[in-house]
Design a protein around this motif. Structure first.
Motif, PDB file in Angstrom:
ATOM      1  N   GLY A 136       5.343  -7.286  -6.087  1.00 54.17           N
ATOM      2  CA  GLY A 136       4.109  -7.779  -5.499  1.00 54.17           C
ATOM      3  C   GLY A 136       2.925  -7.034  -6.089  1.00 54.17           C
ATOM      4  O   GLY A 136       3.012  -6.448  -7.170  1.00 54.17           O
ATOM      5  N   LYS A 137       1.822  -7.003  -5.367  1.00 51.49           N
ATOM      6  CA  LYS A 137       0.633  -6.276  -5.802  1.00 51.49           C
ATOM      7  C   LYS A 137       0.676  -4.872  -5.205  1.00 51.49           C
ATOM      8  O   LYS A 137       1.031  -4.699  -4.038  1.00 51.49           O
ATOM      9  N   LEU A 138       0.329  -3.871  -5.991  1.00 49.56           N
ATOM     10  CA  LEU A 138       0.357  -2.481  -5.527  1.00 49.56           C
ATOM     11  C   LEU A 138      -1.058  -1.923  -5.439  1.00 49.56           C
ATOM     12  O   LEU A 138      -1.838  -2.017  -6.387  1.00 49.56           O
ATOM     13  N   ILE A 139      -1.378  -1.330  -4.289  1.00 49.86           N
ATOM     14  CA  ILE A 139      -2.644  -0.620  -4.107  1.00 49.86           C
ATOM     15  C   ILE A 139      -2.319   0.806  -3.687  1.00 49.86           C
ATOM     16  O   ILE A 139      -1.600   1.033  -2.710  1.00 49.86           O
ATOM     17  N   THR A 140      -2.850   1.782  -4.429  1.00 52.81           N
ATOM     18  CA  THR A 140      -2.527   3.191  -4.177  1.00 52.81           C
ATOM     19  C   THR A 140      -3.717   4.031  -3.742  1.00 52.81           C
ATOM     20  O   THR A 140      -3.531   5.135  -3.224  1.00 52.81           O
ATOM     21  N   ASN A 141      -4.935   3.534  -3.969  1.00 55.37           N
ATOM     22  CA  ASN A 141      -6.140   4.352  -3.753  1.00 55.37           C
ATOM     23  C   ASN A 141      -6.041   5.691  -4.482  1.00 55.37           C
ATOM     24  O   ASN A 141      -6.610   6.700  -4.058  1.00 55.37           O
ATOM     25  N   ASP A 142      -5.267   5.698  -5.570  1.00 57.80           N
ATOM     26  CA  ASP A 142      -5.079   6.889  -6.409  1.00 57.80           C
ATOM     27  C   ASP A 142      -4.422   8.058  -5.682  1.00 57.80           C
ATOM     28  O   ASP A 142      -4.555   9.214  -6.094  1.00 57.80           O
ATOM     29  N   LEU A 143      -3.687   7.770  -4.618  1.00 56.52           N
ATOM     30  CA  LEU A 143      -2.984   8.833  -3.897  1.00 56.52           C
ATOM     31  C   LEU A 143      -1.659   9.150  -4.580  1.00 56.52           C
ATOM     32  O   LEU A 143      -0.888   8.247  -4.905  1.00 56.52           O
ATOM     33  N   ILE A 144      -1.391  10.433  -4.775  1.00 53.19           N
ATOM     34  CA  ILE A 144      -0.081  10.843  -5.272  1.00 53.19           C
ATOM     35  C   ILE A 144       0.806  11.157  -4.077  1.00 53.19           C
ATOM     36  O   ILE A 144       0.309  11.414  -2.976  1.00 53.19           O
ATOM     37  N   PRO A 145       2.129  11.134  -4.243  1.00 50.54           N
ATOM     38  CA  PRO A 145       3.008  11.495  -3.127  1.00 50.54           C
ATOM     39  C   PRO A 145       2.719  12.909  -2.624  1.00 50.54           C
ATOM     40  O   PRO A 145       2.437  13.812  -3.420  1.00 50.54           O
ATOM     41  N   ILE A 146       2.783  13.082  -1.320  1.00 55.15           N
ATOM     42  CA  ILE A 146       2.576  14.407  -0.733  1.00 55.15           C
ATOM     43  C   ILE A 146       3.533  15.428  -1.345  1.00 55.15           C
ATOM     44  O   ILE A 146       3.188  16.592  -1.560  1.00 55.15           O
ATOM     45  N   SER A 147       4.759  14.994  -1.649  1.00 55.43           N
ATOM     46  CA  SER A 147       5.749  15.921  -2.201  1.00 55.43           C
ATOM     47  C   SER A 147       5.383  16.403  -3.598  1.00 55.43           C
ATOM     48  O   SER A 147       5.976  17.352  -4.108  1.00 55.43           O
ATOM     49  N   PHE A 183       0.867  -1.173   0.000  1.00 52.52           N
ATOM     50  CA  PHE A 183       0.000   0.000   0.000  1.00 52.52           C
ATOM     51  C   PHE A 183       0.907   1.227   0.000  1.00 52.52           C
ATOM     52  O   PHE A 183       1.608   1.502   0.983  1.00 52.52           O
ATOM     53  N   ALA A 184       0.910   1.944  -1.112  1.00 53.94           N
ATOM     54  CA  ALA A 184       1.818   3.080  -1.277  1.00 53.94           C
ATOM     55  C   ALA A 184       1.226   4.032  -2.315  1.00 53.94           C
ATOM     56  O   ALA A 184       0.133   3.810  -2.828  1.00 53.94           O
ATOM     57  N   THR A 185       1.952   5.090  -2.632  1.00 54.04           N
ATOM     58  CA  THR A 185       1.439   6.112  -3.545  1.00 54.04           C
ATOM     59  C   THR A 185       1.599   5.708  -5.007  1.00 54.04           C
ATOM     60  O   THR A 185       2.361   4.800  -5.346  1.00 54.04           O
ATOM     61  N   LYS A 186       0.883   6.420  -5.865  1.00 50.52           N
ATOM     62  CA  LYS A 186       1.001   6.206  -7.305  1.00 50.52           C
ATOM     63  C   LYS A 186       2.441   6.469  -7.741  1.00 50.52           C
ATOM     64  O   LYS A 186       3.094   7.376  -7.243  1.00 50.52           O
ATOM     65  N   GLY A 187       2.907   5.649  -8.678  1.00 53.56           N
ATOM     66  CA  GLY A 187       4.289   5.764  -9.120  1.00 53.56           C
ATOM     67  C   GLY A 187       5.218   4.809  -8.402  1.00 53.56           C
ATOM     68  O   GLY A 187       6.378   4.648  -8.793  1.00 53.56           O
TER      69      GLY A 187
END
Length: 392
Positions: free
Chosen positions: A59-70, A50-54
């Protein structure tokens, strides 16, 4: 042994892994999340990151369409509208300038971070409640994850990267009896302020040894690196250099205005051809400075839970001379891979006898105890222990 279904939740400041070109990584939780995630995938476990887009993972990636805060356009707008009110940071790091600006605007950064971090974490816990994971591993922002732990029966593992400080200690105590909530310390010393918590184990951070080439030949200068802040003791390293007569090179990023003032007042006046500030360096660029140093100085003034730079130096064969705080006695073998001292005077004496240290033993110490592979093996042991306990 049965392979596990693991959820790993990274931080959202940047992508996972974190790579901003020339700069050395400044977000250790992201780096550890990446190493553990890819290591567990390589071992055959079913891992969801579970991490940001990009972000990237095998493994499998889930982002919930969040971009990095930066990369936040809103925070960049705040910065651009107010940048004339603030001095530019020396390394021109947008990330640090944004935080500095945002914190002065009614905590907009913290509110944004909290909402988005909880949004991502809630997805991990929602899927755990559906029975999709054997274990959840939180690598950042424990205060946002802990309340969710009571909503699932899945074991929740939280790696502690920082000191225990108020007000974060409040939430640790609120949920100290939560049966499925476990903490992993990154050193034994880190536990001292809160020994009553339910710990799943201690797992030392590991470094990718192949990035740090060993050398038996010692250099003719001292080296130190880290964030340029007072508690890292750069001014003390300079004092030791001046008293010992051995040149010093140091590297690190300068972030907030407070850090910049420290640099301007305590470090910059001493810079010359014998005391050199190298700026912020990438992993690739900084490695030779570790390798070619006579000794690595670590004159910290706080109980640092773990100092990755110590193992990076020793991986190159460079002895470490460190102040006796925090995890230092767990990382440095006094008289074998370096010296543990209490003040500048003792550091100067240690510099005089650093040639007594066998550089090969420094390397072997890291290979045995602080490699990425060792770290991943130790996390896997924690995972299996807790998964077995909660499968009954």
């Amino acid at each position: 042994m049965k392979k596990l279904r693991i959820a790993i939740v990274s931080a959202i400041e940047h992508t996972t892994p974190y790579n901003i070109g020339r700069e050395r990584s400044i977000c250790m939780p992201i780096e550890i999340a990446n190493r553990v995630c890819e290591g567990m995938v390589a071992k055959g476990h079913q891992v969801t990151l579970f991490a940001t887009k990009g972000s990237k993972t095998k493994g499998k990636l889930i982002t919930n369409d969040l971009i990095p805060i930066s990369d936040s356009k809103e925070l960049k707008k705040i910065y651009n509208e107010n940048k004339l009110r603030f001095k530019k940071s020396i390394d021109r790091s947008f990330w640090y300038e944004t935080i500095g600006t945002a914190q002065l605007h009614a905590g907009v950064f913290h509110r944004t971070y909290t909402m988005e971090m909880q949004y991502l974490m809630s997805e991990a816990f929602y899927q755990a409640k559906q029975g999709k994971f054997d274990l959840i591993h939180i690598l950042h922002s424990p205060e946002h994850a802990i309340p969710f732990s009571r909503l699932v029966k899945t074991p929740v593992v939280i790696t502690l990267h920082d000191q225990f400080k108020f007000p974060r200690t409040l939430i640790f105590n609120y949920y100290k009896k939560q049966p499925n909530l476990y903490y992993v310390s990154i050193s034994k010393d880190q536990r001292q302020p809160m020994p009553h918590l339910q710990y799943g184990g201690t797992v030392y951070n590991g470094t990718d040894i192949k990035n740090f080439v060993f050398s038996e030949k010692k250099g003719k200068y001292l080296f130190t690196a880290g964030r340029i802040i007072p508690k890292k003791g750069f001014h003390l390293a300079i004092a030791a250099s001046l008293k010992s007569g051995v040149p010093l090179k140091f590297a690190g990023n300068i972030g907030s205005n407070t850090d910049r003032n420290y640099y301007d007042q305590k470090l910059k006046p001493f810079l010359n051809n014998r005391i050199q500030y190298l700026g912020t360096l990438s992993h690739k660029v900084i490695a030779p400075y570790f390798r070619n140093a006579q000794a690595f100085l670590f004159p910290i003034k706080w109980e640092e839970p773990f100092g990755l730079v110590m193992i990076e130096a020793m991986a190159c064969g460079t002895p470490v001379i460190a102040f006796n705080h925090g995890s230092v006695p767990e990382v440095v073998k006094d008289g074998v891979t370096g010296f543990i001292v209490n003040n500048v005077e003792e550091m100067v004496e240690a510099i005089k006898k650093v040639d007594q240290i066998d550089r090969r033993k420094c390397r072997e110490h890291v290979e045995k105890n602080f490699s990425v592979e060792k770290m991943i093996d130790n996390y896997e042991k924690v995972y299996y222990k807790l998964a077995k306990k909660h499968s009954r």
